[in-house]
Design an enzyme around this catalytic site. Structure first.
Site, PDB file in Angstrom:
ATOM      1  N   VAL A  74       6.292  -3.958   7.312  1.00 10.34           N
ATOM      2  CA  VAL A  74       7.389  -3.064   6.913  1.00 10.34           C
ATOM      3  C   VAL A  74       8.104  -2.400   8.091  1.00 10.34           C
ATOM      4  O   VAL A  74       9.182  -1.840   7.927  1.00 10.34           O
ATOM      5  CB  VAL A  74       6.936  -1.970   5.916  1.00 10.34           C
ATOM      6  CG1 VAL A  74       6.555  -2.576   4.584  1.00 10.34           C
ATOM      7  CG2 VAL A  74       5.817  -1.115   6.494  1.00 10.34           C
ATOM      8  N   ASN A 100       5.486   0.921  -0.950  1.00 10.74           N
ATOM      9  CA  ASN A 100       4.112   1.386  -1.141  1.00 10.74           C
ATOM     10  C   ASN A 100       3.253   1.284   0.122  1.00 10.74           C
ATOM     11  O   ASN A 100       2.307   2.051   0.279  1.00 10.74           O
ATOM     12  CB  ASN A 100       3.481   0.559  -2.271  1.00 10.74           C
ATOM     13  CG  ASN A 100       1.977   0.682  -2.305  1.00 10.74           C
ATOM     14  OD1 ASN A 100       1.430   1.672  -2.793  1.00 10.74           O
ATOM     15  ND2 ASN A 100       1.277  -0.315  -1.770  1.00 10.74           N
ATOM     16  N   TYR A 166      -0.097  12.001   8.943  1.00  7.45           N
ATOM     17  CA  TYR A 166       0.049  11.541   7.555  1.00  7.45           C
ATOM     18  C   TYR A 166       0.903  12.537   6.764  1.00  7.45           C
ATOM     19  O   TYR A 166       1.835  12.149   6.055  1.00  7.45           O
ATOM     20  CB  TYR A 166      -1.335  11.381   6.926  1.00  7.45           C
ATOM     21  CG  TYR A 166      -1.327  10.737   5.554  1.00  7.45           C
ATOM     22  CD1 TYR A 166      -1.186   9.363   5.411  1.00  7.45           C
ATOM     23  CD2 TYR A 166      -1.483  11.505   4.406  1.00  7.45           C
ATOM     24  CE1 TYR A 166      -1.186   8.767   4.155  1.00  7.45           C
ATOM     25  CE2 TYR A 166      -1.494  10.925   3.140  1.00  7.45           C
ATOM     26  CZ  TYR A 166      -1.347   9.551   3.032  1.00  7.45           C
ATOM     27  OH  TYR A 166      -1.349   8.971   1.779  1.00  7.45           O
ATOM     28  N   LYS A 170       4.506  11.629   5.035  1.00 10.33           N
ATOM     29  CA  LYS A 170       4.666  11.690   3.577  1.00 10.33           C
ATOM     30  C   LYS A 170       5.658  12.776   3.165  1.00 10.33           C
ATOM     31  O   LYS A 170       6.357  12.642   2.152  1.00 10.33           O
ATOM     32  CB  LYS A 170       3.308  11.896   2.907  1.00 10.33           C
ATOM     33  CG  LYS A 170       2.366  10.709   3.072  1.00 10.33           C
ATOM     34  CD  LYS A 170       2.962   9.444   2.450  1.00 10.33           C
ATOM     35  CE  LYS A 170       2.032   8.255   2.564  1.00 10.33           C
ATOM     36  NZ  LYS A 170       2.584   7.041   1.940  1.00 10.33           N
ATOM     37  N   ILE A 199      -7.068   8.564  -4.923  1.00 14.29           N
ATOM     38  CA  ILE A 199      -7.138   7.364  -5.752  1.00 14.29           C
ATOM     39  C   ILE A 199      -8.166   6.401  -5.170  1.00 14.29           C
ATOM     40  O   ILE A 199      -8.227   6.209  -3.943  1.00 14.29           O
ATOM     41  CB  ILE A 199      -5.748   6.669  -5.821  1.00 14.29           C
ATOM     42  CG1 ILE A 199      -4.641   7.686  -6.162  1.00 14.29           C
ATOM     43  CG2 ILE A 199      -5.762   5.530  -6.847  1.00 14.29           C
ATOM     44  CD1 ILE A 199      -4.828   8.478  -7.438  1.00 14.29           C
TER      45      ILE A 199
HETATM   46  P1  NAD Z   1      -4.563   0.641   0.786  1.00 14.04           P
HETATM   47  O1  NAD Z   1      -5.002   0.847   2.194  1.00 14.04           O
HETATM   48  O2  NAD Z   1      -5.558   0.195  -0.201  1.00 14.04           O
HETATM   49  O3  NAD Z   1      -3.313  -0.341   0.734  1.00 14.04           O
HETATM   50  C1  NAD Z   1      -2.235  -0.196   1.616  1.00 14.04           C
HETATM   51  C2  NAD Z   1      -1.640  -1.550   1.902  1.00 14.04           C
HETATM   52  O4  NAD Z   1      -0.587  -1.384   2.850  1.00 14.04           O
HETATM   53  C3  NAD Z   1      -2.661  -2.527   2.511  1.00 14.04           C
HETATM   54  O5  NAD Z   1      -2.680  -3.731   1.780  1.00 14.04           O
HETATM   55  C4  NAD Z   1      -2.152  -2.715   3.920  1.00 14.04           C
HETATM   56  O6  NAD Z   1      -2.407  -4.006   4.464  1.00 14.04           O
HETATM   57  C5  NAD Z   1      -0.668  -2.470   3.753  1.00 14.04           C
HETATM   58  N1  NAD Z   1      -0.025  -2.190   5.025  1.00 14.04           N
HETATM   59  C6  NAD Z   1      -0.470  -1.395   6.039  1.00 14.04           C
HETATM   60  N2  NAD Z   1       0.370  -1.466   7.075  1.00 14.04           N
HETATM   61  C7  NAD Z   1       1.371  -2.312   6.726  1.00 14.04           C
HETATM   62  C8  NAD Z   1       2.531  -2.792   7.384  1.00 14.04           C
HETATM   63  N3  NAD Z   1       2.843  -2.430   8.652  1.00 14.04           N
HETATM   64  N4  NAD Z   1       3.358  -3.642   6.711  1.00 14.04           N
HETATM   65  C9  NAD Z   1       3.037  -4.024   5.451  1.00 14.04           C
HETATM   66  N5  NAD Z   1       1.951  -3.626   4.789  1.00 14.04           N
HETATM   67  C10 NAD Z   1       1.125  -2.775   5.428  1.00 14.04           C
HETATM   68  O7  NAD Z   1      -3.910   2.027   0.332  1.00 14.04           O
HETATM   69  P2  NAD Z   1      -3.543   2.591  -1.131  1.00 14.04           P
HETATM   70  O8  NAD Z   1      -4.496   3.677  -1.419  1.00 14.04           O
HETATM   71  O9  NAD Z   1      -3.339   1.494  -2.097  1.00 14.04           O
HETATM   72  O10 NAD Z   1      -2.162   3.298  -0.747  1.00 14.04           O
HETATM   73  C11 NAD Z   1      -0.889   2.824  -1.159  1.00 14.04           C
HETATM   74  C12 NAD Z   1       0.120   3.920  -0.892  1.00 14.04           C
HETATM   75  O11 NAD Z   1      -0.232   5.079  -1.649  1.00 14.04           O
HETATM   76  C13 NAD Z   1       0.153   4.357   0.568  1.00 14.04           C
HETATM   77  O12 NAD Z   1       1.483   4.620   0.951  1.00 14.04           O
HETATM   78  C14 NAD Z   1      -0.669   5.623   0.565  1.00 14.04           C
HETATM   79  O13 NAD Z   1      -0.333   6.494   1.615  1.00 14.04           O
HETATM   80  C15 NAD Z   1      -0.322   6.198  -0.791  1.00 14.04           C
HETATM   81  N6  NAD Z   1      -1.321   7.148  -1.271  1.00 14.04           N
HETATM   82  C16 NAD Z   1      -2.628   6.765  -1.477  1.00 14.04           C
HETATM   83  C17 NAD Z   1      -3.547   7.713  -1.910  1.00 14.04           C
HETATM   84  C18 NAD Z   1      -5.003   7.373  -2.171  1.00 14.04           C
HETATM   85  O14 NAD Z   1      -5.805   8.300  -2.401  1.00 14.04           O
HETATM   86  N7  NAD Z   1      -5.417   6.118  -2.163  1.00 14.04           N
HETATM   87  C19 NAD Z   1      -3.147   9.033  -2.120  1.00 14.04           C
HETATM   88  C20 NAD Z   1      -1.820   9.382  -1.895  1.00 14.04           C
HETATM   89  C21 NAD Z   1      -0.908   8.423  -1.468  1.00 14.04           C
END
Ligand code: NAD
Length: 260
Positions: A74, A100, A166, A170, A199
């Site tokens: 991305v 995402n 972070y 965000k 999550i």
């Molecule tokens: P995750 O780590 O399971 O998945 C994130 C995905 O993003 C991974 O598949 C990773 O390979 C991909 N990624 C990382 N760098 C990348 C890049 N440069 N280009 C393309 N893809 C890339 O995380 P998640 O928990 O599924 O999080 C998804 C989104 O939700 C994120 O933006 C995260 O910040 C947000 N979020 C997650 C939580 C939580 O508790 N899990 C809470 C708040 C927000």
């Protein structure tokens, strides 16, 4: 009450739409790709984890869904331009982008390095900017649609006083969402942010079974982690026409965390 059963029937609200989910190989992105596809969308799953992304797309395609996988870092503007052109050439239009992809960091204000700050900003903030810039233009030129950006509860409040980069990224996603929403408000491109609480995905795997993990659960009013499918449901709503009067909104899916 138990979380909603993910095998339940869902409405076909997205029939005929075509869009991109970034970071879709696992976690919230994978659940979102699955949910959008089950609602009738054609979904291009993108990530840098190519094996996982291909495996997910193949399994969803075998279930009869219109899902394929493309490599997309991305942070790479040329790659964004190439992907959006390819989707438009192949499908004639673009209806939605779910920005995402993201990384989590734990370092606080005294411990974060400039390199760590930059990497987090590049992926979490610049990545969303590029997705909106190139995806949003294509959606506008296609006659309208929706963008959903993944922020966080940590994009709105200071949390536990850590994760400085972070929080910054965000918080930026939250306000970039509102700026773009206003820019496109009369042009049919709705832009909203989703703010998950804690999550159960690979992102929090590193802390889940530690004392930090216990704090995450204990500090959540509902007393449990969320499931990726519970975030995907909110994203599907925002992509769909059920959210036709929503733009620039921030939707919290956090088990009550920010209500405290
Ligand atoms: P995750 O780590 O399971 O998945 C994130 C995905 O993003 C991974 O598949 C990773 O390979 C991909 N990624 C990382 N760098 C990348 C890049 N440069 N280009 C393309 N893809 C890339 O995380 P998640 O928990 O599924 O999080 C998804 C989104 O939700 C994120 O933006 C995260 O910040 C947000 N979020 C997650 C939580 C939580 O508790 N899990 C809470 C708040 C927000």
């Amino acid at each position: 009450m138990d979380p909603r059963n993910q095998d339940e029937e869902v409405a076909m609200r997205l029939d005929g739409s075509i869009g991109i989910v970034t970071g879709g190989a696992q976690g919230i992105g994978a659940a979102t790709a699955q949910r959008l596809a089950r609602e009738g969308a054609t979904v291009i799953v993108t990530d840098v984890l190519d094996d996982k992304g291909h495996a997910l797309a193949t399994s969803l395609a075998l279930e009869g869904h219109g899902v394929s996988y493309r490599h997309l870092d991305v942070t790479d503007e040329a790659a964004w331009e190439a992907l959006v052109s390819e989707v438009r050439a192949e499908h004639g239009r673009l209806s939605f982008v779910v920005n995402n992809a993201g990384i989590g960091t734990l370092e606080g204000v005294e411990d974060e390095t400039v390199e760590g700050w930059q990497r987090t900003t590049d992926i979490n903030q610049k990545g969303v900017f590029l997705g909106m810039k190139h995806g949003g233009r294509a959606i506008r030129e296609s006659g309208g649609g929706a963008i959903v950006n993944l922020s966080s509860i940590f994009g709105a409040v200071g949390g536990f006083g850590g994760s400085i980069a972070y929080h910054a990224s965000k918080g930026a996603v939250r306000l970039m969402t509102k700026s773009a929403a206003i820019a496109w408000a009369k042009q049919g491109v709705r832009v909203n942010s989703v703010h998950p609480g804690f999550i159960d995905t690979p992102m929090i795997e590193q802390v889940k079974d530690s004392p930090v993990g216990e704090v995450l659960t204990a500090s959540t009013p509902m007393g449990r982690l969320g499931r990726p499918e519970e975030i995907a449901a909110a994203i599907a709503f925002l992509v769909s026409d059920d959210a036709s009067y929503m733009t620039g909104s921030e939707v919290y899916v956090d088990g009550g965390w920010t209500a405290q």
